[in-house]
Design a protein around this motif. Structure first.
Motif, short mmCIF file in Angstrom:
data_model
loop_
_atom_site.label_atom_id
_atom_site.label_comp_id
_atom_site.label_asym_id
_atom_site.label_seq_id
_atom_site.Cartn_x
_atom_site.Cartn_y
_atom_site.Cartn_z
N THR A 22 1.19 -1.58 0.29
CA THR A 22 -0.04 0.31 0.30
C THR A 22 0.97 1.45 0.18
O THR A 22 0.67 2.67 -0.79
N GLU A 43 -7.38 0.50 -0.99
CA GLU A 43 -7.47 -0.77 0.14
C GLU A 43 -8.48 -0.36 0.45
O GLU A 43 -9.53 -0.71 0.55
N ASP A 70 -5.71 -1.90 -5.11
CA ASP A 70 -5.00 -2.30 -3.71
C ASP A 70 -5.74 -3.33 -3.90
O ASP A 70 -7.00 -3.39 -3.25
N GLU A 71 -5.45 -4.55 -3.66
CA GLU A 71 -6.09 -5.67 -2.80
C GLU A 71 -7.60 -5.85 -3.76
O GLU A 71 -8.56 -5.80 -2.80
MG LIG Z 1 -2.02 -2.72 2.16
#
Ligand SMILES: [Mg+2]
Ligand SMILES: Nc1ncnc2c1ncn2[C@@H]1O[C@H](COP(=O)(O)OP(=O)(O)OP(=O)(O)O)[C@@H](O)[C@H]1O
Length: 320
Positions: free
Chosen positions: A51, A89, A165-166
């Motif tokens: 991140t 995220e 992000d994810e």
């Molecule tokens: Mg992260």
């Protein structure tokens, strides 16, 4: 050389916690390049620095050292920002909005004209499977639905580069598969996708390039095939042999030995002389069906590289 979609050189980030009492070296010199049109998987355990890398690239935090270019512009860059899509995220949205309103707002931020905003929003709502939830406010959305809303929002400006992000976090296996399909579809349309995850099967399934990050440093980088093909773990053999033949001589030292009727399968260690073993098997009247190398899985590699990073940091910290 043509511009890369993302180019990161020796990126460093040290967080100073309040009152500067503690320093966290989140990035310790990260270097990688994401080619245009590729899917790049950025994999690492919790706290690895994924991140931090992404937020730095997005211009949300300032690096402590090193440099990065995105779509040919030094970060932070407004020009680059207009041409990329970003899923943070843990996306946070004004939860009294509907999905349509959220996307309209995203479209306004990119100065898209009204009719185009409406058209894109409609397409994306269907594409991420939120058609039936279009009248609900986001506060009634499940975690997975919010993740889909975030993905739609990241695609409103029809970006050349998508940074996620994810993106699979909070999704069930079907939802994860849908996100993987969406990522593949973006590549088919010529887009570049950079995504972080700690789920190895997701990168293995879609990524052209993978970087494994742990403790703020890249531990390994390559195509999934290169990464898993790097270390030979052994050789899998399958032979057919008469039921009556004793196989002790052949199975000595082998692992995963399995005999079903006349079929004998086993794994020879990487340092075993395979030719000599096959000659012995032949002597015992065996017919060779298959011989194939056994490589690391991405998970083996991930666990090993992560452990190595921990050990090296422990050694460094021990010295100071
Ligand atoms: Mg992260
Ligand atoms: N704002 C902050 N202030 C201080 N330390 C931070 C801050 N943000 C992150 N860190 C620390 O930096 C390191 C890297 O964190 P980062 O969030 O980049 O990891 P990550 O790879 O994204 O992890 P995860 O898989 O849990 O999302 C961690 O040790 C984290 O505790």
């Amino acid at each position: 050389m043509a511009d890369a979609a993302i180019e990161v050189r020796d990126l460093r980030k040290t967080y100073r916690t309040p009152f500067r009492r503690r320093r966290v070296e989140a990035l310790r010199g990260v270097t990688f390049r994401v080619e245009v049109g590729h899917i790049f998987g950025f994999v690492g355990p919790n706290g690895a620095g994924k991140t931090t890398t992404i937020r730095t690239l997005m211009g949300l935090i300032r690096p402590s050292g090193g440099s990065a270019r995105i779509l040919g512009h030094d970060i932070p860059s407004r020009q680059a920002r207009a041409r990329l899509g970003f899923l943070p995220e843990s996306p946070y949205f004004y939860d009294y909005l509907t999905i349509g309103e959220l996307l309209d707002l995203a479209g306004r931020l990119f100065n898209l004209p009204g009719p185009l905003r409406k058209k894109r929003a409609e397409e994306l709502i269907e594409r991420v499977g939120l058609g039936r939830a279009r009248t609900q406010s986001l506060k009634k959305f499940s975690k997975g639905m919010l993740q889909r809303a975030g993905l739609a929002q990241a695609l409103m400006n029809d970006p050349e580069l998508v940074v996620l992000d994810e993106p699979m976090s909070g999704l069930d296996p079907i939802g994860r598969k849908e996100v993987r399909d969406l990522i593949l579809e973006l590549r088919e349309r010529g887009k570049t996708v950079f995504f972080s995850t700690h789920i190895l099967s997701d990168v293995e399934a879609v990524a052209d390039q993978v970087a494994i990050v742990a403790r703020g440093q890249l531990q390994a980088q390559g195509t999934p095939a290169e990464l898993v093909g790097r270390v030979l773990r052994g050789v899998d053999v399958l032979v057919r042999i008469a039921d009556s033949v004793a196989t002790d001589e052949l199975t000595d030292g082998a692992t995963r030995v399995r005999r079903v009727g006349s079929e004998l399968s086993l794994t020879l260690a990487a340092d075993v002389d395979v030719d000599a073993w096959l000659a012995r098997a032949h002597g015992a009247g065996a017919k060779v069906v298959s011989v194939s190398p056994r490589h690391d899985t991405l998970e083996d590699l991930f666990l090993r590289e992560t452990a190595a990073a921990d050990a090296s940091v422990a050694a460094t910290e021990g010295r100071t």
